[in-house]
Design an enzyme around this catalytic site. Structure first.
Site, PDB file in Angstrom:
ATOM      1  CD  GLU A   1      -2.954  -1.180   2.277  1.00  0.00           C
ATOM      2  OE1 GLU A   1      -4.118  -1.509   2.017  1.00  0.00           O
ATOM      3  OE2 GLU A   1      -2.568  -0.929   3.427  1.00  0.00           O
TER       4      GLU A   1
ATOM      5  CB  CYS B   1       3.214   7.595   3.311  1.00  0.00           C
ATOM      6  SG  CYS B   1       3.721   6.404   4.560  1.00  0.00           S
TER       7      CYS B   1
ATOM      8  CB  CYS C   1       7.387  -5.094   8.596  1.00  0.00           C
ATOM      9  SG  CYS C   1       8.762  -4.268   9.452  1.00  0.00           S
TER      10      CYS C   1
ATOM     11  CB  CYS D   1       3.166  -1.874  13.654  1.00  0.00           C
ATOM     12  SG  CYS D   1       3.275  -1.512  11.886  1.00  0.00           S
TER      13      CYS D   1
ATOM     14  N   GLY E   1       6.995  -1.869   6.005  1.00  0.00           N
ATOM     15  CA  GLY E   1       8.366  -2.344   5.943  1.00  0.00           C
ATOM     16  C   GLY E   1       9.367  -1.473   6.677  1.00  0.00           C
ATOM     17  CD  GLU E   2      13.593  -0.274   9.592  1.00  0.00           C
ATOM     18  OE1 GLU E   2      12.651   0.155  10.265  1.00  0.00           O
ATOM     19  OE2 GLU E   2      14.568   0.435   9.262  1.00  0.00           O
TER      20      GLU E   2
ATOM     21  CB  SER F   1      10.501   6.436   9.090  1.00  0.00           C
ATOM     22  OG  SER F   1      10.081   6.200  10.414  1.00  0.00           O
TER      23      SER F   1
ATOM     24  CB  SER G   1       9.764   4.206  15.008  1.00  0.00           C
ATOM     25  OG  SER G   1       9.429   4.695  13.732  1.00  0.00           O
ATOM     26  CG  LEU G   2      12.976   6.605  21.092  1.00  0.00           C
ATOM     27  CD1 LEU G   2      14.212   6.006  20.434  1.00  0.00           C
ATOM     28  CD2 LEU G   2      13.321   7.979  21.680  1.00  0.00           C
ATOM     29  CG  HIS G   3       7.090   3.890  19.199  1.00  0.00           C
ATOM     30  ND1 HIS G   3       6.329   4.961  18.795  1.00  0.00           N
ATOM     31  CD2 HIS G   3       7.434   3.229  18.062  1.00  0.00           C
ATOM     32  CE1 HIS G   3       6.199   4.932  17.478  1.00  0.00           C
ATOM     33  NE2 HIS G   3       6.868   3.898  17.011  1.00  0.00           N
TER      34      HIS G   3
ATOM     35  CG  ASN H   1      -3.470   5.645  14.033  1.00  0.00           C
ATOM     36  OD1 ASN H   1      -4.294   6.497  14.318  1.00  0.00           O
ATOM     37  ND2 ASN H   1      -2.333   5.925  13.420  1.00  0.00           N
TER      38      ASN H   1
END
Ligand code: SAH
Length: 339
Positions: free
Chosen positions: A86, A100, A107, A114, A155-156, A185, A208-210, A284
């Site tokens: 996508e 994006c 992934c 996620c 994906g990464e 990212s 992407s720390l979180h 989300n």
């Protein structure tokens, strides 16, 4: 036959064998401007027809959906081998148009919250498949124009470094986007960040720390066990030290999990010395993770704590949740039914 954006200049020259040499550059440029062979009216009719047969697309649209606000579009594509990915197009009132892109189908990073991570890894995308997402989304944008590209889809990107960087160079050199308008990212793949810091083009980096302590981060972002926070922070320091690099941290706020005052304090202790910008977004919903996003008042309170601690932090609007196009919701299933 590889997709049209996976041909090299030499491959394209071979397709154009028998034509004047200047045709190769002409067609290459037209493709990167988003023109279909039929629309290349500066070519003889017979050549256009031949190119329409021979320059096969790498992506076929399966579905596309627009959110209720009308400013976010998501495409589900089928790649040549039937793999699905996508892409999301976001339009802003400022005139900015951001695409994006996905860098992998699925992934392998398995971040618990996620949807892409929940589904697992399928395959790497090629550079051409990444570039073609931008070209196709751009055709649908107002003015047929894209101003920014973020590698924040499925994906990464740094686990598919070669194709990601080749795509960055094509977007810069052939599509004409400045490095400042390209953002890679990463979940925090340390060798990839270090490699990126050595590249000539100063793209933006988002990490992407979180979570800002290893115990919590291990549970949310499993790759943290391989590249723990101290190593990620060191790589970020190297990134900052190479000239002209901008760093931001992504932080999806999860109710009662990483939105406590202590989380804000730990995040500030990491972000402030790096002068990193923090992007906050309430988590989300995804099918495989039941804890909800932090309610709006909690999001503001978290931001205020960061700002009070001297950190540059903004809350990002959640767009496209109604078409499962928002951060972390891409599962290559199109639009899942509501409810
Ligand atoms: N693998 C790369 C690129 C994906 S970017 C990376 O991790 O950075 C997608 C962003 O959305 C990442 O910051 C990711 O952590 C975040 N994300 C994933 N699931 C989410 C969710 N449910 N809600 C909000 N953000 C989410």
């Amino acid at each position: 036959m590889p997709g049209r954006f996976d041909l090299s200049v030499a491959d394209l020259a071979a397709v154009l064998d028998g034509e004047p040499a200047y045709r190769t550059r002409q067609v290459w440029r037209s493709l990167h401007q988003g023109r279909e062979p039929e629309e290349m009216t500066d070519l003889p009719q017979a050549l256009r027809a031949r190119l329409a047969r021979e320059l096969v697309p790498g992506l076929q649209p399966v579905t596309s959906s627009v959110n209720a606000d009308g400013d976010t579009t998501k495409w589900l594509w089928s790649l040549a081998d039937g793999t699905r990915v996508e892409t999301v197009l976001m339009e802003y009132r400022s005139g900015r148009v951001t695409v994006c892109v996905s860098s992998q189908a699925g992934c392998a990073m398995a971040c618990t919250f996620c949807a892409t991570g929940q589904a697992g890894f399928e395959r790497h995308l090629t550079a051409g498949e990444i570039v073609e997402q931008v070209i196709r989304a751009g055709r649908a944008s107002p003015g047929g124009r894209v101003s920014n590209v973020v590698f924040m889809g499925m994906g990464e990107p740094l686990a598919n470094y070669g194709a990601t960087w080749a795509a960055v160079e094509r977007l810069h050199g052939d599509v004409g986007l400045s490095a400042r308008h390209l953002t890679v990212s990463t979940v925090g793949i340390v060798p990839g960040i270090l490699r990126l810091a050595e590249e000539r083009l100063p793209v933006n980096l988002a990490v992407s720390l979180h979570a800002a302590n290893d115990e919590l981060r291990d549970s949310l972002v499993p790759i943290n066990r391989r590249y723990p926070l101290t190593a990620v922070v060191e790589a970020c320091q190297a990134w900052i030290a190479s000239r002209n690099r901008r760093l931001s941290f992504e932080w999806a706020l999860i109710d009662g999990v990483n939105d406590r005052p202590s989380d804000a304090a730990e995040l500030a202790a990491i972000a402030r010395p790096l002068a990193a910008h923090v992007n906050l977004i309430p988590l989300n919903p995804t099918p495989g993770y039941l804890t909800r996003g932090t309610p709006a008042a909690g999001v503001r309170a978290f931001r205020d704590r960061l700002v009070a601690a001297g950190v540059n932090a903004t809350v990002r609007r959640n767009r496209g949740t109604d078409i499962a196009a928002a951060c972390g919701q891409l599962a290559a299933t199109g639009v899942p039914p509501l409810g």
